[in-house]
Design an enzyme around this catalytic site. Structure first.
Site, short mmCIF file in Angstrom:
data_model
loop_
_atom_site.label_atom_id
_atom_site.label_comp_id
_atom_site.label_asym_id
_atom_site.label_seq_id
_atom_site.Cartn_x
_atom_site.Cartn_y
_atom_site.Cartn_z
N GLN A 1 0.81 -1.21 0.00
CA GLN A 1 0.00 0.00 0.00
C GLN A 1 0.85 1.27 0.00
O GLN A 1 0.43 2.30 -0.51
CB GLN A 1 -0.95 0.01 1.20
CG GLN A 1 -1.99 -1.09 1.16
CD GLN A 1 -2.72 -1.12 -0.17
OE1 GLN A 1 -3.44 -0.20 -0.53
NE2 GLN A 1 -2.55 -2.20 -0.92
N HIS B 1 1.59 3.27 -3.53
CA HIS B 1 0.55 3.80 -4.41
C HIS B 1 0.89 5.14 -5.05
O HIS B 1 0.46 5.40 -6.17
CB HIS B 1 -0.79 3.88 -3.67
CG HIS B 1 -1.65 2.67 -3.89
ND1 HIS B 1 -2.26 2.41 -5.09
CD2 HIS B 1 -1.99 1.65 -3.08
CE1 HIS B 1 -2.95 1.29 -5.01
NE2 HIS B 1 -2.79 0.80 -3.79
N GLU C 1 -8.50 1.00 5.84
CA GLU C 1 -9.10 0.56 4.58
C GLU C 1 -8.93 -0.96 4.43
O GLU C 1 -9.88 -1.68 4.13
CB GLU C 1 -8.40 1.29 3.42
CG GLU C 1 -8.85 0.86 2.04
CD GLU C 1 -7.99 1.47 0.96
OE1 GLU C 1 -8.44 1.47 -0.21
OE2 GLU C 1 -6.87 1.94 1.25
N HIS C 2 -7.71 -1.43 4.62
CA HIS C 2 -7.38 -2.86 4.54
C HIS C 2 -6.83 -3.33 5.88
O HIS C 2 -5.99 -2.65 6.48
CB HIS C 2 -6.32 -3.13 3.47
CG HIS C 2 -6.61 -2.54 2.13
ND1 HIS C 2 -6.01 -1.38 1.68
CD2 HIS C 2 -7.46 -2.94 1.15
CE1 HIS C 2 -6.45 -1.10 0.46
NE2 HIS C 2 -7.33 -2.02 0.12
N ASP D 1 -7.21 -6.77 -3.84
CA ASP D 1 -7.12 -5.69 -4.82
C ASP D 1 -7.45 -6.17 -6.23
O ASP D 1 -8.01 -5.41 -7.02
CB ASP D 1 -5.70 -5.11 -4.82
CG ASP D 1 -5.58 -3.87 -3.94
OD1 ASP D 1 -6.61 -3.38 -3.44
OD2 ASP D 1 -4.45 -3.39 -3.77
N HIS E 1 -53.94 13.58 7.78
CA HIS E 1 -53.35 12.24 7.91
C HIS E 1 -54.34 11.29 8.59
O HIS E 1 -54.58 10.16 8.13
CB HIS E 1 -52.06 12.30 8.75
CG HIS E 1 -50.85 12.72 7.99
ND1 HIS E 1 -50.75 13.95 7.40
CD2 HIS E 1 -49.68 12.07 7.75
CE1 HIS E 1 -49.55 14.05 6.81
NE2 HIS E 1 -48.88 12.92 7.02
#
Length: 433
Positions: A260, A263, A330-331, A364, A423
Site C-alpha cells: 500500500q 501507491h 481501509e485494509h 485488490d 393524515h
C-alpha cells in the site's frame, strides 16, 4: 523514519500514534480547486470540461472527442497480450460470482390481519464510475466497479478515466472496462470527470450515482456533488494495518505493508501491530531491505519520510486489535495463527484479510469483493462498495381492511399530536358510512 512504539489501551495517548491515526480526506487546496472547477462546469458544460482537460491532463480535446469510440475499444483489446486477457477475465469471473451471491434478496412478511409488508429492489438506470489512471492505470478498478453495477442490473454504466497528454487511455484498462460491462467510456479524469458525470453536459447525460476511488481532488469533488448525485463514499490515500503474532514470515508481512505504501500520493499509511518487539524489529529490517529493490522505492520513501509507516508493540493481540479498530483502516490483514477467531473482534475495517495465505493484493485484484473501500478512518461509518450500492431499495405495505381497522386509532393519535388532521382522516374516512 520508521518508528517502533509501545502502545497499550491503558495508556493510549502517544503523540506518534495520535498523529498517525489522524488523517483528513479534505485538504483545503483540493476543496478550493474542486469548488472552482465544478462551478465552471455547471455554468459552461462541455467548454469548461475541455478547458480543464487541457489544463490538468494536457490533452486538447473537443467534446466530440471525449468519448472513447467502439473502434478504439476494439483496437485496445487487440493490443492486450493473451496472458493479461486471461488475468482480467479471471478477475471478472470471480468478482461477478461474488457480486451475484452478495445481492440482497427481496423479502415479505405477513401483517397481523392478513396483509403483507417487505422490501424489494430495482437497479439504477444510469451510473458513473471513476477509474484512476494517473500514477498507475488501475485496470483492476474497472473490474471492481463496473462488474458490480452490471451484476445489479444497471443498463447504462458510464466510465471516466484520465488519459494524459496523448488522450489515449491504457489499453488493458479499456479492455477491462469493456469486458466488465461499461456502456460508455470517456477520456476525462480528475475533478472535471466528476463534474461531467454529476451535472451532465450537451454531449454527456448526467448519472444518478458516482462511485470509485481517486486522489484528494477527485474525493473533494465527489463530496461536493453529493445531492446532485449519490456517491459511494469519500476516500483518500490507501492504507493497511497488519496484526501479526509472529507465526507468519516477517518477509511476507513486510511485503504486505509495502503493497500500500507504493501507491504514489506520499500520504499512504501502513501500520504493523504485534505483541512481539523482536518480530517488529525483524519486519522493520525486511521492509527497509525490500524497499531497495522495488521500482517505486522513491514513492515509498516519501511515505517513510512523512512517518506514514508505524510499528506498534502491544501487551496482547487483543489490545492490538483495539488499536486497529481505532485506526479503522481501509485494509486489515490478520496475520495470526487464530485469524478467523480474532476476526470476530473487528469493528472498523473496510476489508479484512484473514490468514497467512491472504495478502491484501488478492483483494485488490481477484478475490471477489470490491477493492473500493473507505479510507481516512471512514471505515468506522462507511462500508466498501457492493452491488446493492447500484440498486434502489423499496419498502412496501399492502394492508387489508382488518389491518387498517386495527391500526386506525394509532394513526389518529399520532395525527392529533402532530397537528396533521388530514393524515388521520385518510385512515378514518375509509370506515365512515
Amino acid at each position: 523514519m520508521l518508528r517502533i512504539i509501545d502502545w497499550s489501551a491503558a495508556k493510549p495517548q502517544n503523540r506518534f500514534v495520535t498523529k498517525f491515526l489522524a488523517r483528513s480526506a479534505f485538504p483545503e487546496e483540493a476543496e478550493k480547486a474542486a469548488a472552482e472547477v465544478l462551478a465552471d462546469i455547471r455554468a459552461d458544460g462541455d467548454k469548461a470540461v475541455a478547458h480543464y482537460v487541457a489544463k490538468f491532463e494536457g490533452a486538447q480535446l473537443t467534446p466530440k472527442k471525449f468519448r472513447v469510440t467502439e473502434k478504439e475499444l476494439a483496437s485496445a483489446e487487440a493490443q492486450v497480450p493473451p496472458a493479461l486477457k486471461r488475468a482480467v477475465k479471471d478477475a471478472y469471473t470471480r468478482v461477478m460470482r461474488f457480486s451475484k451471491a452478495s445481492l440482497k434478496a427481496p423479502w415479505t412478511m405477513k401483517t397481523p390481519r392478513g396483509g403483507s409488508a417487505g422490501e424489494f429492489y430495482s437497479p439504477m438506470d444510469r451510473v458513473g464510475v471513476y477509474v484512476p489512471g494517473g500514477t498507475a492505470p488501475l485496470a483492476s478498478t474497472s473490474v471492481m466497479t463496473v462488474t458490480l453495477a452490471k451484476a445489479a442490473g444497471v443498463k447504462e454504466i458510464v466510465a471516466c478515466t484520465p488519459a494524459g497528454p496523448t488522450g489515449t487511455p491504457n489499453p488493458v484498462l479499456l479492455y477491462a472496462l469493456k469486458l466488465a460491462g461499461a456502456t460508455e467510456v470517456y477520456r476525462v479524469g480528475g475533478i472535471q470527470a466528476i463534474g461531467l458525470m454529476a451535472f451532465g453536459t450537451k454531449s454527456v447525460k448526467k448519472v444518478q450515482k458516482i462511485v470509485g476511488p481517486g486522489n484528494a481532488f477527485v474525493t473533494a469533488a465527489k463530496r461536493q456533488v453529493y445531492g446532485y448525485v449519490g456517491i459511494d463514499q469519500v476516500a483518500g490515500p490507501s492504507e493497511i494495518a497488519v496484526l501479526a503474532d509472529g507465526t507468519v514470515s516477517a518477509r511476507w508481512v513486510a511485503a504486505d505493508l509495502l503493497s500500500q505504501a507504493e501507491h504514489g500520493s506520499g500520504w499512504e499509511k501502513s501500520l504493523l501491530v504485534t505483541q512481539s518487539a523482536s518480530f517488529a524489529q525483524e519486519v522493520k529490517r525486511e521492509l527497509l531491505e525490500q524497499t531497495k529493490s522495488l521500482s517505486r522505492k522513491a514513492l515509498i520513501q516519501r511515505v517513510l519520510d512523512r512517518d506514514g509507516v508505524l510499528f506498534c508493540v502491544t501487551p496482547t493481540l487483543e489490545e492490538g486489535l483495539e488499536l486497529v479498530n481505532r485506526f479503522a483502516p481501509e485494509h486489515f490483514e490478520i496475520m495470526c495463527k487464530d485469524a478467523l477467531k480474532l476476526m470476530k473482534g473487528v469493528r472498523s475495517a473496510g476489508a479484512v484479510f484473514a490468514g497467512a495465505w491472504t495478502p491484501e493484493s488478492a483483494g485488490d485484484f481477484v478475490a471477489g469483493p470490491s477493492h473500493v473501500l473507505p479510507t481516512g478512518g471512514a471505515a468506522n461509518m462507511f462500508n466498501g462498495l457492493t452491488p446493492d450500492d447500484f440498486r434502489r431499495r423499496h419498502s412496501f405495505v399492502a394492508f387489508t381492511k382488518d389491518d387498517l381497522d386495527e391500526t386506525k386509532d394509532t394513526i389518529a393519535a399520532f395525527a392529533q399530536v402532530e397537528g396533521l388532521d388530514a393524515h388521520g382522516r385518510a385512515a378514518s374516512i375509509r370506515f365512515e358510512k
